[in-house]
Design a protein around this motif. Structure first.
Motif, PDB file in Angstrom:
ATOM      1  N   GLY A 191      67.167   9.609 -65.255  1.00  0.00           N
ATOM      2  CA  GLY A 191      66.304  10.156 -64.224  1.00  0.00           C
ATOM      3  C   GLY A 191      66.077  11.638 -64.412  1.00  0.00           C
ATOM      4  N   ARG A 192      65.341  12.201 -63.490  1.00  0.00           N
ATOM      5  CA  ARG A 192      65.050  13.627 -63.509  1.00  0.00           C
ATOM      6  C   ARG A 192      66.339  14.452 -63.432  1.00  0.00           C
ATOM      7  NH1 ARG A 192      59.381  14.839 -64.057  1.00  0.00           N
ATOM      8  NH2 ARG A 192      58.200  13.209 -62.991  1.00  0.00           N
ATOM      9  N   ASP A 193      66.283  15.681 -63.903  1.00  0.00           N
ATOM     10  CA  ASP A 193      67.371  16.616 -63.670  1.00  0.00           C
ATOM     11  C   ASP A 193      67.513  16.820 -62.163  1.00  0.00           C
ATOM     12  OD1 ASP A 193      68.012  17.223 -66.399  1.00  0.00           O
ATOM     13  OD2 ASP A 193      66.141  18.349 -66.499  1.00  0.00           O
ATOM     14  N   ALA A 194      68.759  16.832 -61.697  1.00  0.00           N
ATOM     15  CA  ALA A 194      69.084  16.990 -60.271  1.00  0.00           C
ATOM     16  C   ALA A 194      68.684  15.771 -59.442  1.00  0.00           C
ATOM     17  CB  ALA A 194      68.446  18.246 -59.688  1.00  0.00           C
ATOM     18  N   ALA A 195      68.493  14.633 -60.100  1.00  0.00           N
ATOM     19  CA  ALA A 195      68.097  13.431 -59.365  1.00  0.00           C
ATOM     20  C   ALA A 195      69.260  12.727 -58.686  1.00  0.00           C
ATOM     21  CB  ALA A 195      67.371  12.451 -60.292  1.00  0.00           C
ATOM     22  N   GLY A 196      70.499  13.162 -58.957  1.00  0.00           N
ATOM     23  CA  GLY A 196      71.639  12.563 -58.272  1.00  0.00           C
ATOM     24  C   GLY A 196      72.358  11.494 -59.056  1.00  0.00           C
ATOM     25  N   LYS A 197      72.184  11.478 -60.373  1.00  0.00           N
ATOM     26  CA  LYS A 197      72.861  10.476 -61.193  1.00  0.00           C
ATOM     27  C   LYS A 197      74.377  10.651 -61.139  1.00  0.00           C
ATOM     28  CE  LYS A 197      70.663  11.999 -64.772  1.00  0.00           C
ATOM     29  NZ  LYS A 197      69.829  13.005 -64.063  1.00  0.00           N
ATOM     30  N   GLY A 198      74.822  11.890 -61.375  1.00  0.00           N
ATOM     31  CA  GLY A 198      76.254  12.153 -61.439  1.00  0.00           C
ATOM     32  C   GLY A 198      76.976  11.863 -60.143  1.00  0.00           C
ATOM     33  N   SER A 199      76.372  12.233 -59.020  1.00  0.00           N
ATOM     34  CA  SER A 199      77.028  11.988 -57.738  1.00  0.00           C
ATOM     35  C   SER A 199      77.091  10.501 -57.420  1.00  0.00           C
ATOM     36  CB  SER A 199      76.309  12.741 -56.618  1.00  0.00           C
ATOM     37  OG  SER A 199      74.968  12.309 -56.478  1.00  0.00           O
ATOM     38  N   THR A 200      76.109   9.740 -57.893  1.00  0.00           N
ATOM     39  CA  THR A 200      76.153   8.292 -57.688  1.00  0.00           C
ATOM     40  C   THR A 200      77.234   7.662 -58.551  1.00  0.00           C
ATOM     41  OG1 THR A 200      73.778   8.282 -57.202  1.00  0.00           O
ATOM     42  CG2 THR A 200      74.803   6.162 -57.720  1.00  0.00           C
ATOM     43  N   ILE A 201      77.343   8.104 -59.800  1.00  0.00           N
ATOM     44  CA  ILE A 201      78.406   7.607 -60.674  1.00  0.00           C
ATOM     45  C   ILE A 201      79.766   7.889 -60.054  1.00  0.00           C
ATOM     46  CG2 ILE A 201      79.534   7.972 -62.911  1.00  0.00           C
ATOM     47  CD1 ILE A 201      76.750   8.456 -64.094  1.00  0.00           C
ATOM     48  N   LYS A 202      79.903   9.058 -59.449  1.00  0.00           N
ATOM     49  CA  LYS A 202      81.177   9.421 -58.806  1.00  0.00           C
ATOM     50  C   LYS A 202      81.534   8.429 -57.715  1.00  0.00           C
ATOM     51  CE  LYS A 202      83.411  13.265 -56.358  1.00  0.00           C
ATOM     52  NZ  LYS A 202      83.233  14.665 -55.851  1.00  0.00           N
ATOM     53  N   ARG A 203      80.548   8.026 -56.914  1.00  0.00           N
ATOM     54  CA  ARG A 203      80.824   7.052 -55.834  1.00  0.00           C
ATOM     55  C   ARG A 203      81.087   5.657 -56.385  1.00  0.00           C
ATOM     56  NH1 ARG A 203      79.223  12.157 -54.621  1.00  0.00           N
ATOM     57  NH2 ARG A 203      79.649  12.614 -52.427  1.00  0.00           N
ATOM     58  N   VAL A 204      80.414   5.296 -57.462  1.00  0.00           N
ATOM     59  CA  VAL A 204      80.649   3.981 -58.068  1.00  0.00           C
ATOM     60  C   VAL A 204      82.068   3.897 -58.610  1.00  0.00           C
ATOM     61  CG1 VAL A 204      80.017   2.459 -59.977  1.00  0.00           C
ATOM     62  CG2 VAL A 204      78.228   3.557 -58.616  1.00  0.00           C
ATOM     63  N   SER A 205      82.528   4.945 -59.269  1.00  0.00           N
ATOM     64  CA  SER A 205      83.808   4.897 -59.983  1.00  0.00           C
ATOM     65  C   SER A 205      85.001   5.362 -59.155  1.00  0.00           C
ATOM     66  CB  SER A 205      83.721   5.765 -61.238  1.00  0.00           C
ATOM     67  OG  SER A 205      83.475   7.121 -60.894  1.00  0.00           O
ATOM     68  N   ALA A 237      64.366  22.201 -54.668  1.00  0.00           N
ATOM     69  CA  ALA A 237      65.323  22.543 -53.609  1.00  0.00           C
ATOM     70  C   ALA A 237      66.755  22.357 -54.093  1.00  0.00           C
ATOM     71  CB  ALA A 237      65.053  21.690 -52.368  1.00  0.00           C
ATOM     72  N   ARG A 238      67.020  21.296 -54.856  1.00  0.00           N
ATOM     73  CA  ARG A 238      68.369  21.059 -55.373  1.00  0.00           C
ATOM     74  C   ARG A 238      68.752  22.095 -56.431  1.00  0.00           C
ATOM     75  NH1 ARG A 238      68.526  14.372 -55.780  1.00  0.00           N
ATOM     76  NH2 ARG A 238      67.978  14.014 -53.576  1.00  0.00           N
ATOM     77  N   PHE A 239      67.785  22.497 -57.247  1.00  0.00           N
ATOM     78  CA  PHE A 239      68.060  23.551 -58.227  1.00  0.00           C
ATOM     79  C   PHE A 239      68.461  24.848 -57.519  1.00  0.00           C
ATOM     80  CE2 PHE A 239      65.177  21.777 -61.832  1.00  0.00           C
ATOM     81  CZ  PHE A 239      66.233  21.002 -62.282  1.00  0.00           C
ATOM     82  N   ARG A 240      67.711  25.206 -56.484  1.00  0.00           N
ATOM     83  CA  ARG A 240      68.003  26.444 -55.764  1.00  0.00           C
ATOM     84  C   ARG A 240      69.352  26.356 -55.057  1.00  0.00           C
ATOM     85  NH1 ARG A 240      63.856  29.745 -56.194  1.00  0.00           N
ATOM     86  NH2 ARG A 240      61.764  28.888 -56.607  1.00  0.00           N
ATOM     87  N   SER A 241      69.682  25.190 -54.550  1.00  0.00           N
ATOM     88  CA  SER A 241      70.975  24.999 -53.898  1.00  0.00           C
ATOM     89  C   SER A 241      72.104  25.161 -54.911  1.00  0.00           C
ATOM     90  CB  SER A 241      71.035  23.612 -53.263  1.00  0.00           C
ATOM     91  OG  SER A 241      72.317  23.351 -52.719  1.00  0.00           O
ATOM     92  N   ARG A 242      71.949  24.618 -56.097  1.00  0.00           N
ATOM     93  CA  ARG A 242      72.969  24.755 -57.137  1.00  0.00           C
ATOM     94  C   ARG A 242      73.119  26.208 -57.577  1.00  0.00           C
ATOM     95  NH1 ARG A 242      71.882  19.625 -61.260  1.00  0.00           N
ATOM     96  NH2 ARG A 242      72.434  17.963 -59.783  1.00  0.00           N
ATOM     97  N   ALA A 243      71.991  26.888 -57.727  1.00  0.00           N
ATOM     98  CA  ALA A 243      72.030  28.276 -58.189  1.00  0.00           C
ATOM     99  C   ALA A 243      72.772  29.173 -57.201  1.00  0.00           C
ATOM    100  CB  ALA A 243      70.610  28.793 -58.406  1.00  0.00           C
ATOM    101  N   ARG A 256      78.868  24.896 -58.134  1.00  0.00           N
ATOM    102  CA  ARG A 256      77.976  23.940 -58.801  1.00  0.00           C
ATOM    103  C   ARG A 256      77.008  24.600 -59.776  1.00  0.00           C
ATOM    104  NH1 ARG A 256      74.571  20.641 -55.260  1.00  0.00           N
ATOM    105  NH2 ARG A 256      74.355  22.514 -53.977  1.00  0.00           N
ATOM    106  N   ARG A 257      77.155  25.891 -60.010  1.00  0.00           N
ATOM    107  CA  ARG A 257      76.237  26.568 -60.927  1.00  0.00           C
ATOM    108  C   ARG A 257      76.302  26.013 -62.332  1.00  0.00           C
ATOM    109  NH1 ARG A 257      77.701  32.615 -58.820  1.00  0.00           N
ATOM    110  NH2 ARG A 257      76.462  32.573 -56.899  1.00  0.00           N
ATOM    111  N   TRP A 258      77.472  25.481 -62.690  1.00  0.00           N
ATOM    112  CA  TRP A 258      77.629  24.930 -64.043  1.00  0.00           C
ATOM    113  C   TRP A 258      76.688  23.753 -64.294  1.00  0.00           C
ATOM    114  CZ3 TRP A 258      78.922  19.807 -64.516  1.00  0.00           C
ATOM    115  CH2 TRP A 258      79.473  19.186 -63.377  1.00  0.00           C
ATOM    116  N   LYS A 259      76.169  23.164 -63.208  1.00  0.00           N
ATOM    117  CA  LYS A 259      75.260  22.023 -63.366  1.00  0.00           C
ATOM    118  C   LYS A 259      73.870  22.445 -63.841  1.00  0.00           C
ATOM    119  CE  LYS A 259      77.279  18.734 -60.086  1.00  0.00           C
ATOM    120  NZ  LYS A 259      76.979  17.803 -58.985  1.00  0.00           N
ATOM    121  N   LEU A 260      73.579  23.724 -63.768  1.00  0.00           N
ATOM    122  CA  LEU A 260      72.270  24.213 -64.180  1.00  0.00           C
ATOM    123  C   LEU A 260      72.294  24.669 -65.628  1.00  0.00           C
ATOM    124  CD1 LEU A 260      70.917  26.343 -61.191  1.00  0.00           C
ATOM    125  CD2 LEU A 260      69.975  24.223 -62.087  1.00  0.00           C
ATOM    126  N   SER A 261      71.275  24.312 -66.367  1.00  0.00           N
ATOM    127  CA  SER A 261      71.125  24.758 -67.745  1.00  0.00           C
ATOM    128  C   SER A 261      69.665  25.166 -67.955  1.00  0.00           C
ATOM    129  CB  SER A 261      71.492  23.635 -68.724  1.00  0.00           C
ATOM    130  OG  SER A 261      70.493  22.618 -68.701  1.00  0.00           O
TER     131      SER A 261
END
Length: 269
Positions: free
Chosen positions: A41-55, A154-160, A165-170
């Protein structure tokens, strides 16, 4: 606009679904099934946070998260799928792929990290590769997480603004704002070329992360033909009487300081 799922309802349903994921994992172990779940999916689409809840409550020896770094110089000379093959599951294992071989159809193509010939070769080969996996008995599920351009920004600005969570931005993440339409075209082409009956794409509307997680996990459970197996009771034996052994006194030099005790002086609650 997607209505935000109430937190209490979300937490209640998530708990139910996570318990079912534990049941699914037990079935995978007992039957020797092999499951691969791709999160794209898109960057900041929430893939990682969903994987966290699955696992979250699953056994990491059974359910493994694969998030590969950039390929090495040697890997760049290999067959493209070669570095993914060692991470495929053996019997009784689940693999959750935080991005996958579809990098070639997305970021690599949009950002110019692969040649047109490599890109076209990938689109021709990936349906064959995935049919081979499914034919061999792997249950392959592919999820694409979608968000709007406004929500992504909005999610990019929140991370910044969040030092945790800044490490999530590249640089690649940020460039996805200016290349939004390029990524849209790449995604549409990818779906057209790789949405095969043996391994179709499923799209998750993740504008609201709570709603998206619930929908994705519920769908995943509906696609795995698991059965709830009877729970094997484990008897906890009584502790035997002491045989007279006396433990050595603790060495203060090796004891971790009680930082938690100091906190009570500042917060009586």
């Amino acid at each position: 606009m997607t209505r935000r799922m109430p937190k209490k309802l979300y937490e209640q349903e998530l708990s139910i679904l996570q318990a079912r994921l534990v049941d699914m994992q037990a079935w995978v172990q007992a039957t020797g099934a092999r499951v691969v779940v791709i999160f794209e999916g898109r960057d900041a689409a929430g893939k990682g946070s969903t994987i966290k809840r699955v696992s979250e409550y699953l056994n990491p020896r059974v359910t493994k998260i694969v998030a590969l770094p950039m390929p090495t110089e040697r890997q760049r000379t290999e067959w493209y799928f070669q570095r993914y093959v060692p991470h495929l599951p053996a019997a009784g294992e689940i693999v959750l792929m935080d991005r996958s071989w579809y990098n070639r159809a997305g970021v690599e193509w949009v950002m110019g990290y692969c040649t047109p010939a490599e890109y076209q070769r990938f689109l021709r080969q990936v349906p064959i590769f995935e049919r081979l996996l499914v034919e061999d008995g792997i249950l392959l599920l592919k999820y694409w997480f979608s968000i709007s351009d406004a929500e992504q920004e909005a999610r990019f600005r929140s991370r910044a603004a969040d030092p945790m969570r800044r490490w999530k931005l590249s640089p690649n993440d940020v460039s996805s704002i200016t290349k939004w339409e390029d990524y849209s075209r790449a995604k549409d082409t990818m779906f057209t070329q790789t949405n095969i009956p043996e391994a179709p794409w499923f799209e998750v509307d993740n504008e609201d992360k709570r709603r998206g997680r619930i929908n994705m996990i519920h769908h995943l459970l509906s696609r795995v033909p698991y059965e709830t197996l009877p729970y094997q009771e484990i008897d906890i034996p009584p502790r035997p009487a002491s045989g007279g052994y006396e433990r050595l006194p603790r060495d203060p030099a090796t004891l971790v300081p009680d930082h938690a005790a100091d906190l009570g002086h500042h917060d009586p609650a």
